[in-house]
Scaffold this active site. Structure first.
Site, mmCIF file in Angstrom:
data_model
loop_
_atom_site.group_PDB
_atom_site.id
_atom_site.type_symbol
_atom_site.label_atom_id
_atom_site.label_comp_id
_atom_site.label_asym_id
_atom_site.label_seq_id
_atom_site.Cartn_x
_atom_site.Cartn_y
_atom_site.Cartn_z
ATOM 1 N N GLU A 113 55.779 14.196 37.546
ATOM 2 C CA GLU A 113 56.049 15.420 36.778
ATOM 3 C C GLU A 113 55.779 16.651 37.624
ATOM 4 O O GLU A 113 54.852 16.663 38.428
ATOM 5 C CB GLU A 113 55.052 15.551 35.631
ATOM 6 C CG GLU A 113 55.108 14.487 34.616
ATOM 7 C CD GLU A 113 53.995 14.698 33.589
ATOM 8 O OE1 GLU A 113 54.077 14.070 32.550
ATOM 9 O OE2 GLU A 113 53.071 15.489 33.817
ATOM 10 N N CYS A 116 48.747 17.790 31.808
ATOM 11 C CA CYS A 116 48.756 16.671 32.727
ATOM 12 C C CYS A 116 49.203 15.313 32.231
ATOM 13 O O CYS A 116 48.571 14.712 31.383
ATOM 14 C CB CYS A 116 47.319 16.470 33.174
ATOM 15 S SG CYS A 116 47.098 17.157 34.724
#
Ligand code: SAH
Length: 346
Positions: free
Chosen positions: A94, A338
């Site tokens: 990501e 996260c």
């Protein structure tokens, strides 16, 4: 069987220069190529118009410069844009583009998965797979930069706060940082690059010796040894006091201020007891404390404190001389905390 072509973004400038010299080309070709890749953001050698055709063909045959595959892209109302990229071996990473009024930041991952299993973070839930290569780190930056430019918001800040532990992938990270930082590369000043770490003491010491102007952020999250042991298993290896001592030494050696990140979890870390412990631990340390409201992850039972509780906590720290700010959550609806997007796609 022939090996897959090497990603050119794994080459440092020195290595690129050496390569061109080894094939009888002038050293300045390295500079021209870096400009195409890192400044102009092209994704193929064919577009490098100031390189001779034959050389372009040779490069195309021997090296890879392709973009990452975008597996998902989500844009939040505040324009925070989260990318999920597929890597060549079916791993995913990501990266996030975070535009604010004053600056545009890229949040970049350094590992596929995470070993450290912090008890509030989605990144550690599926375990650790591997380090990202220098090229994989740089390519995330190139994608986020491209997206930022589409919105006419040049990228000016990089934070290594995506999935994984940057200091656990030290060599690839620093190879990438050199290119991010260099005028010949992406050209982002060291003061605009932040490394965030769970607190790997030996690596923090090594970092202090590098003599870079990079910003260091420490994920503290616990207010004493016992609370940090519970929230961050890595604390059993590098205990709270040793970490704080190492940070004091780092600040003294580098003359740079450290930012501490501290997650606000209702009744766990956002309490008066925590204030008193932090007050003792941070006596005489000049630092910034970034208070991060817990972003709910379904695997954990924590709750986010109310706004009033968080403000009280912040004010209490300030009363004791600890400079604190509450980080405003961004891109919540795209799971920008996260590892959330990556985890949701498993
Ligand atoms: N391994 C490094 C880099 C990852 S950054 C480190 O730990 O510093 C990870 C940061 O994401 C943490 O500091 C924490 O602030 C934030 N984070 C992780 N999970 C979160 C959650 N559920 N809510 C809010 N912030 C979270």
């Amino acid at each position: 069987m022939s090996l897959p072509p090497q990603d050119i973004r794994n080459y440092s400038f020195e290595e690129l220069t050496a390569y061109f010299e080894s094939i009888g080309e002038k050293a300045f070709r390295a500079q021209q190529m870096a400009e195409w890749i890192y400044k102009k953001g092209v994704w193929s050698f064919d577009q490098m118009l100031n390189l001779p055709e034959q050389l372009r063909q040779k490069l195309s045959a021997n090296f890879n410069l392709k973009p990452l595959v975008i597996a998902a892209k989500q844009v939040a109302k505040d324009h925070t844009t989260k990318f999920l990229f597929d890597l060549d071996d079916r791993e995913t990473v990501e990266s996030v583009l975070i535009p604010t009024a004053t600056r545009t930041t890229a949040c970049i991952s350094t590992q596929a998965g995470c070993k450290f299993g912090c008890r509030f973070c989605a990144s550690g839930i599926g375990g650790w797979s591997r380090n990202l290569t220098c090229a994989e780190i740089l390519t995330q930056v190139l994608h986020v930069k491209e997206e930022a430019l589409k919105h006419k918001r040049p990228l000016c800040n990089i934070v290594f706060m995506g999935t994984g532990e940057p200091l656990d992938n030290f060599d690839n990270l620093f190879k990438a940082i050199k290119i991010i930082n260099s005028h010949q590369g992406i050209g982002i000043g060291a003061r605009h690059i932040t490394i965030s770490t769970v607190g790997l003491v030996p690596k923090i010491k090594e970092l202090a010796k590098q003599n870079l102007q990079i910003e260091l952020a420490i994920s503290l999250h616990g207010y004493d040894n016992a609370s940090r042991n519970v929230l961050m298993p890595v604390n059993k290896k590098y205990p709270f006091d040793e970490l704080i001592r190492t940070c004091r030494e780092y600040a003294r050696e580098t003359k740079r201020q450290i930012t501490f990140e501290y997650i606000l979890i209702k009744d766990v870390t956002c309490t008066e007891n925590a204030v008193q412990c932090l007050r003792k631990a941070f006596k005489g340390i000049i630092c910034k404390m970034n208070l991060i409201p817990y972003n709910p992850v379904s695997e954990f039972e924590h709750k986010t404190p109310s706004q009033a509780e968080m403000e009280t906590f912040k004010n209490r720290l300030e009363e004791f001389g600890i400079h604190a700010t509450i980080r405003s959550p961004r891109g919540r609806e795209v799971g920008a905390a996260c590892g959330q997007l990556r985890h949701a796609h498993k």
